[in-house]
Design a protein around this motif. Structure first.
Motif, mmCIF file in Angstrom:
data_model
loop_
_atom_site.group_PDB
_atom_site.id
_atom_site.type_symbol
_atom_site.label_atom_id
_atom_site.label_comp_id
_atom_site.label_asym_id
_atom_site.label_seq_id
_atom_site.Cartn_x
_atom_site.Cartn_y
_atom_site.Cartn_z
ATOM 1 N N PHE A 69 0.828 -1.206 0.000
ATOM 2 C CA PHE A 69 0.000 0.000 0.000
ATOM 3 C C PHE A 69 0.861 1.253 0.000
ATOM 4 N N VAL A 70 1.862 1.290 0.861
ATOM 5 C CA VAL A 70 2.740 2.465 0.933
ATOM 6 C C VAL A 70 3.536 2.611 -0.364
ATOM 7 N N ALA A 71 3.967 1.479 -0.926
ATOM 8 C CA ALA A 71 4.691 1.531 -2.200
ATOM 9 C C ALA A 71 3.838 2.183 -3.282
ATOM 10 N N ALA A 72 2.535 1.916 -3.251
ATOM 11 C CA ALA A 72 1.628 2.504 -4.238
ATOM 12 C C ALA A 72 1.356 3.979 -3.951
ATOM 13 N N MET A 73 1.330 4.365 -2.668
ATOM 14 C CA MET A 73 0.962 5.727 -2.291
ATOM 15 C C MET A 73 2.108 6.730 -2.406
ATOM 16 N N ILE A 74 3.343 6.280 -2.283
ATOM 17 C CA ILE A 74 4.480 7.218 -2.309
ATOM 18 C C ILE A 74 4.500 8.057 -3.584
ATOM 19 N N PRO A 75 4.431 7.447 -4.771
ATOM 20 C CA PRO A 75 4.423 8.297 -5.979
ATOM 21 C C PRO A 75 3.177 9.167 -6.106
ATOM 22 N N VAL A 76 2.057 8.721 -5.517
ATOM 23 C CA VAL A 76 0.832 9.538 -5.539
ATOM 24 C C VAL A 76 1.066 10.839 -4.773
ATOM 25 N N ILE A 77 1.626 10.730 -3.573
ATOM 26 C CA ILE A 77 1.872 11.921 -2.750
ATOM 27 C C ILE A 77 2.937 12.805 -3.399
ATOM 28 N N GLN A 78 3.954 12.175 -3.996
ATOM 29 C CA GLN A 78 4.982 12.966 -4.683
ATOM 30 C C GLN A 78 4.370 13.795 -5.812
ATOM 31 N N GLU A 79 3.312 13.271 -6.415
ATOM 32 C CA GLU A 79 2.654 13.950 -7.521
ATOM 33 C C GLU A 79 1.875 15.182 -7.059
ATOM 34 N N PHE A 80 1.552 15.263 -5.754
ATOM 35 C CA PHE A 80 0.795 16.406 -5.226
ATOM 36 C C PHE A 80 1.498 17.733 -5.480
ATOM 37 N N GLU A 81 2.830 17.700 -5.538
ATOM 38 C CA GLU A 81 3.586 18.944 -5.737
ATOM 39 C C GLU A 81 3.194 19.627 -7.044
ATOM 40 N N SER A 82 2.871 18.822 -8.043
ATOM 41 C CA SER A 82 2.508 19.407 -9.334
ATOM 42 C C SER A 82 1.132 20.071 -9.290
ATOM 43 N N TYR A 83 0.405 19.886 -8.163
ATOM 44 C CA TYR A 83 -0.912 20.518 -7.995
ATOM 45 C C TYR A 83 -0.845 21.685 -7.006
ATOM 46 N N GLY A 84 0.382 22.137 -6.740
ATOM 47 C CA GLY A 84 0.553 23.319 -5.917
ATOM 48 C C GLY A 84 0.641 23.054 -4.424
ATOM 49 N N MET A 85 0.648 21.779 -4.013
ATOM 50 C CA MET A 85 0.765 21.454 -2.584
ATOM 51 C C MET A 85 2.254 21.276 -2.275
ATOM 52 N N ILE A 86 2.884 22.351 -1.864
ATOM 53 C CA ILE A 86 4.346 22.359 -1.722
ATOM 54 C C ILE A 86 4.795 21.691 -0.425
ATOM 55 N N TYR A 87 4.149 22.043 0.690
ATOM 56 C CA TYR A 87 4.581 21.524 1.996
ATOM 57 C C TYR A 87 3.845 20.207 2.260
ATOM 58 N N LEU A 88 4.534 19.086 2.005
ATOM 59 C CA LEU A 88 3.886 17.770 2.075
ATOM 60 C C LEU A 88 4.198 16.999 3.360
ATOM 61 N N ASP A 89 5.009 17.559 4.251
ATOM 62 C CA ASP A 89 5.437 16.807 5.435
ATOM 63 C C ASP A 89 4.280 16.224 6.246
#
Length: 431
Positions: free
Chosen positions: A338-358
Motif C-alpha cells: 500500500f505504501v509503495a503505491a501511495m508514495i508516488p501519488v503523494i509525490q505527484e501532489f507537488e505538481s498541484y501546488g501542494m508544496i509543503y507535504l510533510d
C-alpha cells in the motif's frame, strides 16, 4: 490497452498477495515479469528507475546485523531475565512483553522482533501455564505501534524515509514517536481491561521459570562483544546520519560488512546469508516493479488528480483522508504494497501546488503502521506470529484477531487525527 493491462496485472497480483495462497514474493515477481514481457516497460527501466535499491540494501544490512547478534543468545537471555524479574506475575509479564516488543520494534524491524520474542513467550506461558493469546496480541500490537516510532522500525517508514530526502532518523522520533507512545499506553490499558478475567484466573507456576538459567542461553564470547558493539554503533549512526552527512543505507551497509569481517572466523558468511529473509527482499523487488508499472502508464498521476479533485485541493481534508485511507487499507492489504503505491501519488501532489507535504507524509506513515493491526494480513509481523502460534497449538483465527484489531485501529486513527490536526493542520483551517 497498456493502462487496462497494467491495472489488471496490479489488481490480480494484489488479490493473490492478500489471499497468500501462493508465496507473495513469487506473485510480486511474476506480476513485474508480466509487465516486462507485455512491453509496459523495459527491464533496464525497471532496474534503473523503479526498484528502490537503497531500501533493499538497508533491509539486507539490518537482517545481517540481527542474524549475527541473534546467534549470541542475547535476545533470549534478556527475555528470560525479565520473566524472572517480574517473578512470573501475569499482569507484569503482559505489560513487560509489550514494552520490550515496542522498544525492540522501534530499533529493529518488526518481523525480527516478533521472531525473537514470540518463541520465548510461548515457552514462558507454557512453563507458567498462562493463556497465550493475550500475550500474542500484545506482541503484535506493540510491534506495529513501536515500529511506527522510528525510521527503521517498520518497512513503510523505511520506504517513506528513502522517498523524502530531508526525513532523518530524528525526524521520525520527533513526529511519529509521540503518537506511538500515546497509542501504546491506550492499547496496553485496553488489553488489560479486555483480558482481566483470564489473567486474574490464571495461576502461574512461578517455580518453573525461577529454575531456568538465563546465562546458559547467552554465549559470552568475542562474538557477543563484536555484534553488540557494531549494532549499537550502527543505530548511533542512524541517529547522527544527518549531522555526519552519510546516508542511512551507507551506514547500515558499513555496519553489516564490518561485522561480517569481524566475525568471519567465528561464523561462516554462507550461514549468515542463509538467515537473511530473501523472500522479503525479493518481495520488495517485485513490489517496486509492479508499482513502477502504474507509474509508467500514468495511473499514479490519475490517482493523484482524483484524490486532489475529491478533496478539492483542501490541505486539511487531504491530510486526514490520507491518514484514514492508509489506516483502513493497510489493515486489509499488507501495508508494504500500500505504501509503495501511495508514495508516488503523494509525490505527484507537488505538481498541484501542494508544496509543503510533510504532514501528509506523516499521516501516511502513522496510518500505514498503525493500520497494520486491523487484521492478520495487515502487517508481515502479524502473519509470522500467527504461524508460530499455530505451530505451538494456539491457532489465531482471522475473525478473532480482527475483533480486537479493529478496535485498536479505530482508536489509533481517532487519536492520530486529533494529533495531526492540532500539531500540523490547525494553522491551515482558517486559510
Amino acid at each position: 490497452m497498456e493502462i487496462t493491462l497494467t491495472a489488471i496485472i496490479f489488481i490480480v497480483s494484489y488479490i493473490f498477495i492478500m489471499t497468500e495462497k501462493i508465496n507473495r514474493a513469487i506473485i510480486a515477481l511474476a506480476g513485474g515479469t508480466l509487465l516486462i514481457l507485455t512491453g509496459v516497460y523495459t527491464i533496464d527501466e525497471v532496474f534503473t528507475q523503479y526498484i528502490d535499491w537503497n531500501t533493499i540494501a538497508l533491509l539486507f544490512s539490518m537482517m545481517v546485523l540481527i542474524s549475527i547478534t541473534e546467534k549470541t543468545g542475547l535476545f533470549t537471555f534478556i527475555a528470560i531475565r525479565f520473566a524472572q524479574k517480574v517473578k512470573g506475575n501475569q499482569v507484569a509479564l503482559l505489560i513487560g512483553s509489550g514494552i520490550l516488543t515496542a522498544i525492540g520494534s522501534a530499533f529493529l524491524d518488526n518481523v525480527t522482533t516478533v521472531l525473537i520474542f514470540v518463541p520465548i513467550m510461548i515457552q514462558i506461558t507454557k512453563l507458567l501455564k498462562l493463556p497465550l493469546f493475550p500475550y500474542l496480541l500484545m506482541i503484535i500490537f506493540s510491534s506495529n505501534i513501536g515500529g511506527s516510532a522510528t525510521l527503521i522500525g517498520d518497512p513503510p517508514n523505511i520506504m517513506i524515509g528513502q522517498a523524502v530526502d530531508h526525513f532523518t532518523f530524528l525526524s521520525f522520533l520527533q513526529h511519529t514517536a509521540p503518537v506511538a507512545i500515546i497509542m501504546f499506553v491506550i492499547q496496553l490499558v485496553l488489553l488489560l481491561v479486555l483480558f482481566r478475567k483470564p489473567l486474574k484466573n490464571a495461576r502461574p507456576e512461578v517455580e518453573k521459570i525461577v529454575k531456568l538459567d538465563a546465562k546458559e542461553k547467552l554465549l559470552i564470547s568475542p562474538l557477543l562483544y563484536k555484534s553488540v558493539s557494531v549494532l549499537l554503533l550502527t543505530i548511533m549512526g542512524f541517529i547522527l546520519h544527518s549531522i555526519v552527512h552519510v546516508s542511512m543505507t551507507a551506514i547500515a551497509l558499513s555496519g553489516a560488512i564490518l561485522l561480517l569481517l569481524l566475525t568471519e572466523k567465528d561464523l561462516h558468511t554462507e550461514n549468515v546469508f542463509s538467515k537473511v529473509e530473501w523472500v522479503t527482499l525479493f518481495f520488495f523487488i517485485g513490489l517496486f516493479t509492479i508499482v513502477g508499472g502504474l507509474e509508467q502508464v500514468g495511473i499514479i498521476d490519475e490517482l493523484a488528480r482524483l484524490l486532489v479533485a475529491t478533496t478539492e485541493g483542501d490541505y486539511v481534508t487531504t491530510t486526514i483522508l490520507i491518514l484514514w485511507m492508509s489506516g483502513i487499507f493497510s489493515g486489509f492489504i499488507d501495508n508494504i504494497p500500500f505504501v509503495a503505491a501511495m508514495i508516488p501519488v503523494i509525490q505527484e501532489f507537488e505538481s498541484y501546488g501542494m508544496i509543503y507535504l510533510d504532514p501528509i507524509w506523516w499521516a501516511l506513515a502513522i496510518g500505514a503502521c498503525l493500520g497494520g493491526n486491523a487484521t492478520l494480513i495487515g502487517a508481515s509481523a502479524n502473519v509470522v506470529v500467527a504461524g508460530m502460534a499455530e505451530s505451538a497449538g494456539e491457532k489465531i483465527s482471522f475473525l478473532r484477531f480482527m475483533k480486537f484489531g479493529m478496535i485498536i485501529v479505530l482508536l489509533s486513527l481517532i487519536v492520530s487525527s486529533i494529533y495531526i490536526y492540532f500539531r500540523y493542520l490547525l494553522p491551515y483551517t482558517n486559510m
